[in-house]
Write a protein that holds these residues in place. Sequence first.
Motif, PDB file in Angstrom:
ATOM      1  N   PHE A   6      -3.437  -2.136  -8.736  1.00  0.00           N
ATOM      2  CA  PHE A   6      -4.257  -1.016  -8.961  1.00  0.00           C
ATOM      3  C   PHE A   6      -3.709   0.112  -8.260  1.00  0.00           C
ATOM      4  CE2 PHE A   6      -6.651  -5.171  -9.464  1.00  0.00           C
ATOM      5  CZ  PHE A   6      -6.178  -6.031  -8.992  1.00  0.00           C
ATOM      6  N   TYR A  53       0.803  -1.483   0.282  1.00  0.00           N
ATOM      7  CA  TYR A  53      -0.067  -0.240   0.319  1.00  0.00           C
ATOM      8  C   TYR A  53       0.649   1.122   0.251  1.00  0.00           C
ATOM      9  CZ  TYR A  53      -3.364  -3.289   1.425  1.00  0.00           C
ATOM     10  OH  TYR A  53      -4.367  -4.977   1.606  1.00  0.00           O
ATOM     11  N   SER A 113      -8.971   5.982  -0.747  1.00  0.00           N
ATOM     12  CA  SER A 113      -8.470   6.370  -0.041  1.00  0.00           C
ATOM     13  C   SER A 113      -6.636   7.069  -0.426  1.00  0.00           C
ATOM     14  CB  SER A 113      -8.529   5.284   1.255  1.00  0.00           C
ATOM     15  OG  SER A 113      -7.462   4.803   0.928  1.00  0.00           O
ATOM     16  N   VAL A 133      -2.491   0.237  -4.829  1.00  0.00           N
ATOM     17  CA  VAL A 133      -2.065  -1.967  -4.027  1.00  0.00           C
ATOM     18  C   VAL A 133      -0.960  -2.730  -4.943  1.00  0.00           C
ATOM     19  CG1 VAL A 133      -3.412  -3.701  -3.212  1.00  0.00           C
ATOM     20  CG2 VAL A 133      -4.548  -1.204  -3.065  1.00  0.00           C
ATOM     21  N   GLN A 172      -4.826   5.184  -2.542  1.00  0.00           N
ATOM     22  CA  GLN A 172      -3.901   4.441  -2.066  1.00  0.00           C
ATOM     23  C   GLN A 172      -3.556   3.638  -3.654  1.00  0.00           C
ATOM     24  OE1 GLN A 172      -1.912   3.752   0.659  1.00  0.00           O
ATOM     25  NE2 GLN A 172      -2.953   4.686   2.424  1.00  0.00           N
ATOM     26  N   GLN A 212      -8.450   3.469  -4.455  1.00  0.00           N
ATOM     27  CA  GLN A 212      -9.894   3.397  -4.752  1.00  0.00           C
ATOM     28  C   GLN A 212      -9.703   4.893  -4.073  1.00  0.00           C
ATOM     29  OE1 GLN A 212     -10.149   0.393  -1.907  1.00  0.00           O
ATOM     30  NE2 GLN A 212      -9.346  -1.670  -3.626  1.00  0.00           N
TER      31      GLN A 212
END
Lengths: 348, 348, 348, 348
Positions: free
Chosen positions: A300, A251, A305, A309, A307, A303
């Motif tokens: 990824f 993260y 927040s 991933v 972050q 999303q």
Amino acid sequence: MASGKPIEVGIVGGTGYTGVELLRILALHPGVHIRAVTSRADAGRPVADLYPNLRGYVDAVFSEPAAEDLGACDVVFFATPNGIAMKSAPVLLEQGVVVIDLSADFRLKDADEWARWYGEPHACPELLDEAVYGLPEIRRDSIRSARLIANPGCYPTAVQLGLMPLLENRLVVTDRLIADVKSGVSGAGRKAEMPLLMSETGESFKAYAVAGHRHWPEIVQGLVQMAGEPVGLTFVPHLLPMIRGIHATLYAAVIDEPGDVQQLYEQRYRDEPFVDVLPPGSHPDTRNVRGSNRCQIAVFEPQGSGQIVVLSVIDNLVKGAAGQAVQNMNLRFGFEETTGLQAIGLYP
Amino acid sequence: MASGKPIEVGIVGGTGYTGVELLRILALHPGVHIRAVTSRADAGRPVADLYPNLRGYVDAVFSEPAAEDLGACDVVFFATPNGIAMKSAPVLLEQGVVVIDLSADFRLKDADEWARWYGEPHACPELLDEAVYGLPEIRRDSIRSARLIANPGCYPTAVQLGLMPLLENRLVVTDRLIADVKSGVSGAGRKAEMPLLMSETGESFKAYAVAGHRHWPEIVQGLVQMAGEPVGLTFVPHLLPMIRGIHATLYAAVIDEPGDVQQLYEQRYRDEPFVDVLPPGSHPDTRNVRGSNRCQIAVFEPQGSGQIVVLSVIDNLVKGAAGQAVQNMNLRFGFEETTGLQAIGLYP
Amino acid sequence: MASGKPIEVGIVGGTGYTGVELLRILALHPGVHIRAVTSRADAGRPVADLYPNLRGYVDAVFSEPAAEDLGACDVVFFATPNGIAMKSAPVLLEQGVVVIDLSADFRLKDADEWARWYGEPHACPELLDEAVYGLPEIRRDSIRSARLIANPGCYPTAVQLGLMPLLENRLVVTDRLIADVKSGVSGAGRKAEMPLLMSETGESFKAYAVAGHRHWPEIVQGLVQMAGEPVGLTFVPHLLPMIRGIHATLYAAVIDEPGDVQQLYEQRYRDEPFVDVLPPGSHPDTRNVRGSNRCQIAVFEPQGSGQIVVLSVIDNLVKGAAGQAVQNMNLRFGFEETTGLQAIGLYP
Amino acid sequence: MASGKPIEVGIVGGTGYTGVELLRILALHPGVHIRAVTSRADAGRPVADLYPNLRGYVDAVFSEPAAEDLGACDVVFFATPNGIAMKSAPVLLEQGVVVIDLSADFRLKDADEWARWYGEPHACPELLDEAVYGLPEIRRDSIRSARLIANPGCYPTAVQLGLMPLLENRLVVTDRLIADVKSGVSGAGRKAEMPLLMSETGESFKAYAVAGHRHWPEIVQGLVQMAGEPVGLTFVPHLLPMIRGIHATLYAAVIDEPGDVQQLYEQRYRDEPFVDVLPPGSHPDTRNVRGSNRCQIAVFEPQGSGQIVVLSVIDNLVKGAAGQAVQNMNLRFGFEETTGLQAIGLYP
């Protein structure tokens, strides 16, 4: 040297899982001759007695370390517990032997930090600077001419390959990186210890060493070099109820709009024979790389927040240990980098 | 043909576990070119999409069986459910293609018995006599010149290799043989069926089909040929909470003092590249042969009740399916018998 | 005694898997008070520290065996390695304590045979005759008044319950019985030994001790008593890649037409609270009885070779150890036989 | 109502894993009578046929939902796929039946958000407000008088219990919370789907649904209520190669020096019968709570990067589904909260 006479190979500490994995790989490597496999505990016993999978492939008999003229080898692998290689390596190096250490003895540059995490003073701090950290994806050229190669830990391999493109390109906040990492039990080695029993680790899952794990300083050291600035890392290792495989879930908070991160990863690793960036939306299974020297990565974009991933998987005994050591040997001795490392992940 | 141009290979039904295992092996075989991999369900999809372990090794795209000119192949493997190969093989054979069938369609010599166990009439009973049962350890010469090879089932391979030396030498009572056999779940194939779920098969163990299993007539047929007399066999299959591996525990009552059975086994299999008789007192683990084409066997002379106990292990997807199929292909096309099949069992 | 004041219970050797399982069961048993749990290795440590599943249920602290006045208990369970109970039991018996031994010390009636299999002379051979073999399904009445109860082994429980109806009714040939038995790894106990590691036992399967296992004489002794004649038994134990559960696959050749064997089993066990005969055609999963004190049995009448096949499953730690010990305690102290043992198998 | 006549219970959709788990728990609950267990697919079949662990404990036969007068029950549990309960609940509520829904139908307060995540309009949005989210640790009083209880999801239970003390006390930055959560495969339900096969999920590990998972809005909704402010959450679920158990690893950045977080957790959960805060330095294994209704939590104060790390484990089928549903039923009907839920975690 890639053609012609095979190179002479010694393995010190051949009875652990990284040792037997080295043997499994080297037994089919066309350019090496296994000259000696040492083991204090099993000296005198044929290797294939202990590891029946090697019957017919490895004729060697475990020998006393002292009894062997390891100085006559071209390369010696240490697949020993921490604290052994640092005592033997200096003599071998003087004899002109290339040393590839699969333990942690030469991974940290700072002898004091080493002493803090490993509980004893370092035996040859003067070599720490020379030792080349054997992660080919970032240090291929140095490896080609190294005398002493510090083969990376399994967690550090998965985490560093996963974060490298982000840090090199300064896309993420570096003071609060998180690595939530899960490992199969073979990563703990072949030791007769209660917590490693099948009855203790099967059908269950847990974190461990949340307060501090030895791979933390090794990872931080690597990330700092990539980022060119200090790094704050929370690292939580977990034990999976399975044997082989590491899965790192990483993260990192983006600084600005990060652009096309997928493309960034694909470009960074385009020429790497053992790093495979999956198509967008993929989730790598550890089994994809079981028995293979590959690292598979998926990324990824944020999303809610902010972050990024990253998912990064390796086989802890191959790319996380023995396979990477052979990759380093190939680089050092002028073999094709993939020689002996072509095995495809065993699925299912 | 072993040197020079690679042979052209087709795989019908490439999405099951035997299909992907064939691909894993053939992708690194130096003498073949994978021309077509068919799958009705996944036509149009890259193979490596479904099987990410094959990324970079297999470029093929699944195709409709009908869309392919399989008649242009040198050899076509059927990795299909039972009942498919018998409908397609005749045409291919007429076109001069060698057919290696990994399903059960050509394993039994008696069409009525086939119909009884498989629930439909056989589509080409006239080929049953010609089909060569592809167990190289007993039929190597016939395989070298076969047009149609019936690749043995996984249980039958483990059981027949385990009992062969006893029956060929008439050492045991043949009317009450017992085969207590255990298989990993991959033996049941890649089918979306409730009993194969991890929640159903994990951490549990059971027998199944005690009243009758399709591999029973196949095994009996083979044992009768070895023994040269009728055979009575009790066969109980079990499902193991693991993925790969078969372990057969075989019980046979001795007729007289049997002599040195260990030596008998060693001699029988001395020249077999893929049958490994373990030293006296050994107990083979299935993991010894995980991912390898080997059968490992241990034999124990009578305890109290006059029974010889034989332990025989294979990887059901390799020696029990895809590996043996490639071994048969190697024999048929003049390759070294072990080409592409050198992989060492993955331990741990 | 079943109502009123709870009985005082001591457990010697509480740190093994049978020990913790006793605690799990007794903690919820309404008629007992756990007075002492001893462990030389962990003395001073709260039980729930070692076994966090017991937090809040068991307040006991492990104590030195010597430090405890075990003589003040009503009953003492020995969950110790073999060879311990036989040294301590005589004193406790003199003090009027009922002893239930979960180890093998009092299972064999013949002291010489005991010495042969367990490698040392028996410490109190004079008690072997008095000790009651604690298999309630055959010896319920003796248990009710026993001073010293030898709790059966896990394999012997599964095998004896599986064969009992056949032998008691003289339906099968007794000189060539076969027991092919498979156990989860918890049956090997909680010992820091290499072969019990997850990396060694996971995803693999093997037979062991084919040349001879300590449970063989125990089983034979029991079968002889049921059959009333000598018995020949081939017994092959195997290690399953899972934690709990035993599955016995039993083969016995019928003498004549055996009649309705299914009905025979159902009648034999009709009143047994912990033996459950499944409907015809069923195959018991070990998970059916996971965590429960049940034995589930299925019986198949002869296939081709005249063998009856019996499938018998238990949880090795419950009906195969701690649960059966509590069942024996219930019988001995006048509790309802099922008290504390109502748990239903944990599925999935 | 806690004494006297048992309450009448109906279960709709009894063939899934949460259904059979409800039966396992309720079969031994002293205050209930199981009046009906419905299943469209298995109507007419005895429950114990499908679930042999329940033989002798549950006599019920699966019935057609329509055929049952569920309106005569005191409480009806829905253990159905999402989208069923919302169609049947209104009628039952009108008939005065208490409804406890184990699916997701009544968990979200916002009907539009529900429609977005579950792919169809909500059938009775007017009930969403009334439905009580059945997490007793935060809503015990409302549950006692609820008509309609929305039983929380498995991931949301583990995550919310893990973060609750931090958010209620405003100790952490709420816009970048991270929940890295791992679940055993039984959490995916009993469905004949390829990705749930043992060959697909055994000995491997992967993340899934990183781009978005249905439990995300449920968790966020709960966290917002605890925090009293908006919340940013990155939620990454993973699939473990085991059957039961959820392990949440939670990361939250502290705002200031957080004080004694361990003590905070202990106080928050001091009176909770099913939340167990472990001593400092502990790492909970999922097996500690296997088969039990407990949540075990450990909390670690900041390492280098200012993150509090919380570890939270539950059994997904018990505290994450059926056990919590019974806990809610106990509260609603005036039973002792722990009735029927005393089972101790099955170790090993």
